[in-house]
Design a protein around this motif. Structure first.
Motif, PDB file in Angstrom:
ATOM      1  N   HIS A 112       5.608  -6.935 -10.096  1.00  0.00           N
ATOM      2  CA  HIS A 112       5.788  -6.547  -8.690  1.00  0.00           C
ATOM      3  C   HIS A 112       5.354  -7.706  -7.779  1.00  0.00           C
ATOM      4  N   PRO A 113       6.067  -7.929  -6.641  1.00  0.00           N
ATOM      5  CA  PRO A 113       5.697  -9.056  -5.758  1.00  0.00           C
ATOM      6  C   PRO A 113       4.237  -9.004  -5.269  1.00  0.00           C
ATOM      7  N   LEU A 114       3.628  -7.825  -5.205  1.00  0.00           N
ATOM      8  CA  LEU A 114       2.235  -7.740  -4.720  1.00  0.00           C
ATOM      9  C   LEU A 114       1.208  -7.980  -5.830  1.00  0.00           C
ATOM     10  N   ALA A 115       1.672  -8.019  -7.085  1.00  0.00           N
ATOM     11  CA  ALA A 115       0.740  -8.183  -8.216  1.00  0.00           C
ATOM     12  C   ALA A 115       0.023  -9.523  -8.102  1.00  0.00           C
ATOM     13  N   GLY A 116      -1.307  -9.500  -8.236  1.00  0.00           N
ATOM     14  CA  GLY A 116      -2.092 -10.744  -8.185  1.00  0.00           C
ATOM     15  C   GLY A 116      -2.450 -11.165  -6.772  1.00  0.00           C
ATOM     16  N   LYS A 117      -1.862 -10.535  -5.737  1.00  0.00           N
ATOM     17  CA  LYS A 117      -2.209 -10.902  -4.341  1.00  0.00           C
ATOM     18  C   LYS A 117      -3.603 -10.374  -4.022  1.00  0.00           C
ATOM     19  N   LYS A 118      -4.338 -11.091  -3.158  1.00  0.00           N
ATOM     20  CA  LYS A 118      -5.711 -10.689  -2.805  1.00  0.00           C
ATOM     21  C   LYS A 118      -5.713  -9.882  -1.513  1.00  0.00           C
ATOM     22  N   GLU A 119      -6.586  -8.901  -1.443  1.00  0.00           N
ATOM     23  CA  GLU A 119      -6.856  -8.136  -0.226  1.00  0.00           C
ATOM     24  C   GLU A 119      -5.595  -7.695   0.523  1.00  0.00           C
ATOM     25  N   ILE A 120      -4.758  -6.971  -0.145  1.00  0.00           N
ATOM     26  CA  ILE A 120      -3.535  -6.427   0.463  1.00  0.00           C
ATOM     27  C   ILE A 120      -3.959  -5.351   1.471  1.00  0.00           C
ATOM     28  N   SER A 121      -3.364  -5.337   2.658  1.00  0.00           N
ATOM     29  CA  SER A 121      -3.774  -4.333   3.655  1.00  0.00           C
ATOM     30  C   SER A 121      -3.129  -2.987   3.311  1.00  0.00           C
ATOM     31  N   ILE A 122      -3.748  -1.933   3.802  1.00  0.00           N
ATOM     32  CA  ILE A 122      -3.216  -0.594   3.524  1.00  0.00           C
ATOM     33  C   ILE A 122      -1.870  -0.413   4.246  1.00  0.00           C
ATOM     34  N   GLN A 123      -1.714  -1.103   5.393  1.00  0.00           N
ATOM     35  CA  GLN A 123      -0.426  -1.049   6.119  1.00  0.00           C
ATOM     36  C   GLN A 123       0.688  -1.644   5.242  1.00  0.00           C
ATOM     37  N   ARG A 124       0.358  -2.719   4.528  1.00  0.00           N
ATOM     38  CA  ARG A 124       1.361  -3.359   3.659  1.00  0.00           C
ATOM     39  C   ARG A 124       1.710  -2.409   2.499  1.00  0.00           C
ATOM     40  N   LEU A 125       0.671  -1.719   1.982  1.00  0.00           N
ATOM     41  CA  LEU A 125       0.916  -0.766   0.891  1.00  0.00           C
ATOM     42  C   LEU A 125       1.835   0.356   1.373  1.00  0.00           C
ATOM     43  N   ALA A 126       1.646   0.765   2.643  1.00  0.00           N
ATOM     44  CA  ALA A 126       2.437   1.872   3.184  1.00  0.00           C
ATOM     45  C   ALA A 126       3.923   1.528   3.278  1.00  0.00           C
ATOM     46  N   GLU A 127       4.257   0.240   3.214  1.00  0.00           N
ATOM     47  CA  GLU A 127       5.691  -0.135   3.250  1.00  0.00           C
ATOM     48  C   GLU A 127       6.355   0.116   1.901  1.00  0.00           C
ATOM     49  N   GLU A 128       5.540   0.281   0.863  1.00  0.00           N
ATOM     50  CA  GLU A 128       6.092   0.466  -0.489  1.00  0.00           C
ATOM     51  C   GLU A 128       6.343   1.956  -0.763  1.00  0.00           C
ATOM     52  N   PRO A 129       7.437   2.289  -1.470  1.00  0.00           N
ATOM     53  CA  PRO A 129       7.616   3.691  -1.859  1.00  0.00           C
ATOM     54  C   PRO A 129       6.525   4.098  -2.856  1.00  0.00           C
ATOM     55  N   LEU A 130       5.969   5.302  -2.689  1.00  0.00           N
ATOM     56  CA  LEU A 130       4.900   5.759  -3.582  1.00  0.00           C
ATOM     57  C   LEU A 130       5.368   6.933  -4.431  1.00  0.00           C
ATOM     58  N   ILE A 131       4.881   6.964  -5.657  1.00  0.00           N
ATOM     59  CA  ILE A 131       5.124   8.107  -6.541  1.00  0.00           C
ATOM     60  C   ILE A 131       3.772   8.804  -6.640  1.00  0.00           C
ATOM     61  N   MET A 132       3.673  10.011  -6.117  1.00  0.00           N
ATOM     62  CA  MET A 132       2.363  10.645  -6.030  1.00  0.00           C
ATOM     63  C   MET A 132       2.298  11.926  -6.850  1.00  0.00           C
ATOM     64  N   ARG A 133       1.058  12.274  -7.237  1.00  0.00           N
ATOM     65  CA  ARG A 133       0.828  13.559  -7.898  1.00  0.00           C
ATOM     66  C   ARG A 133       1.198  14.685  -6.936  1.00  0.00           C
ATOM     67  N   GLU A 134       1.439  15.872  -7.501  1.00  0.00           N
ATOM     68  CA  GLU A 134       1.869  17.035  -6.710  1.00  0.00           C
ATOM     69  C   GLU A 134       0.806  17.491  -5.717  1.00  0.00           C
ATOM     70  N   GLN A 135       1.223  18.257  -4.693  1.00  0.00           N
ATOM     71  CA  GLN A 135       0.261  18.880  -3.785  1.00  0.00           C
ATOM     72  C   GLN A 135      -0.646  19.782  -4.625  1.00  0.00           C
TER      73      GLN A 135
END
Ligand code: PGA
Length: 311
Positions: free
Chosen positions: A175-198
């Protein structure tokens, strides 16, 4: 109230638990008319109806509900007595009823192996469910011991923390973010997430972190299984937030990596819980002591500093 027999109570307890005479009969290897007769005799002894039928469905009356709660207490006490007697004879014997949260499934079954070898007279009934399901079982007092991450607040439950449960952001190694340092949470929010159920504890903790940062989660897919989520990450569907235990249970997962994102890992701990004041059976107390001793060794598997630096 006229005298009631233990046999009548056992038949009634099964019928009330299943809400069905037929299923109670199957469980107890009786015929359905035998179950009806036993319930009828018990009703006579109590002097009030225990069940009412609405359409095809069977419901407990108020008296039935009281009797159901009392019969559960009676049988629990009897099973404790059986275990205490076995203990007095120098044998640890009986059934351990354990309810664990989905993610604890990554280490509890492995701990049970050596435990059962050490105590061959102990049988285990293991229920696995998500955070919401586990809280329901806990409030119904359905099991001996409960293992979960976020202990409910208040004085109703005894909770003992025993192991870290860090939640991390997981991505495929390419993944392009792999190995990057201190990624911001805003940057993470741009990525699609696969999450556990409610209803999952993992999901709830991740949502809280995003909410506190004032950032919207971009959930592309909801899945009820940690393993299915790992496969979906590998399939390129997105990133996820999962317990670090999901990666390390059987050694490293070479195709997946942990991202260095602001606010992560989310620090959580596994807790061993039971209702306050519940008298633990000999078997349950034996497992509690075993778990607390063994979890120290498990903790050595989790070297997060190394993970965050090395990946
Ligand atoms: P879950 O719980 O399996 O319901 O996500 C784990 C946790 O609460 O950390």
């Amino acid at each position: 109230m006229k005298p009631v027999t233990l046999h009548q109570l056992r038949v009634f307890e099964a019928a009330a638990r299943h809400n069905s005479f037929t299923r109670a009969a199957e469980e107890l290897y009786l015929t359905q008319p035998t179950v009806s007769i036993q319930v009828k005799q018990l009703t006579k002894a109590i002097g009030m109806p225990l069940f009412e039928q609405v359409g095809k469905k069977l419901f407990l009356t108020d008296a039935g509900r009281e009797l159901y709660a009392a019969s559960k207490d009676v049988f629990e006490r009897l099973s404790q007595l059986e275990m205490t007697m076995a203990d007095l004879q120098g044998m640890k014997q009986g059934t351990l009823r354990l309810a664990v949260i989905t993610t604890a499934n990554y280490f509890i079954p492995r701990l049970l192996g050596p435990f059962c070898q050490e105590y061959p007279g102990i049988n285990v009934s293991l229920q696995v469910t998500n955070h919401e399901g586990l809280l329901e079982r806990l409030s119904d007092n359905q099991d001996d011991l409960y293992i979960l991450s976020r202990a409910p607040s208040g004085k109703d439950y005894a909770a003992q923390p025993f192991l870290d449960n860090p939640l991390v952001v997981i991505a495929p190694i390419n993944h392009p973010l792999a190995g990057k340092k201190e990624i911001s949470i805003q940057r993470l929010a741009e990525e699609p997430l696969i999450m556990r159920e409610q209803g999952s504890g993992t999901r709830e903790a991740a949502e809280k972190l995003f909410e506190a940062a004032g950032v919207q989660m971009n959930v592309k897919l909801d899945l009820g299984s940690n393993e299915a989520i790992k496969q979906a990450i590998l399939g390129g569907l997105g990133l996820s937030i999962l317990s670090y235990h999901t990666l390390t249970s059987l050694g490293e997962t070479p195709m997946l990596t942990v991202l260095d994102v602001e606010g992560f890992p989310i620090h959580r701990q596994w807790h061993l819980m039971y209702p306050q004041g519940k008298q633990l059976s000999v078997v349950a107390a034996t497992f509690r002591d075993y778990l607390l001793a063994e979890s120290k060794k498990l903790g050595e598997d989790i070297n997060l500093d190394q993970v965050m630096r090395g990946r």
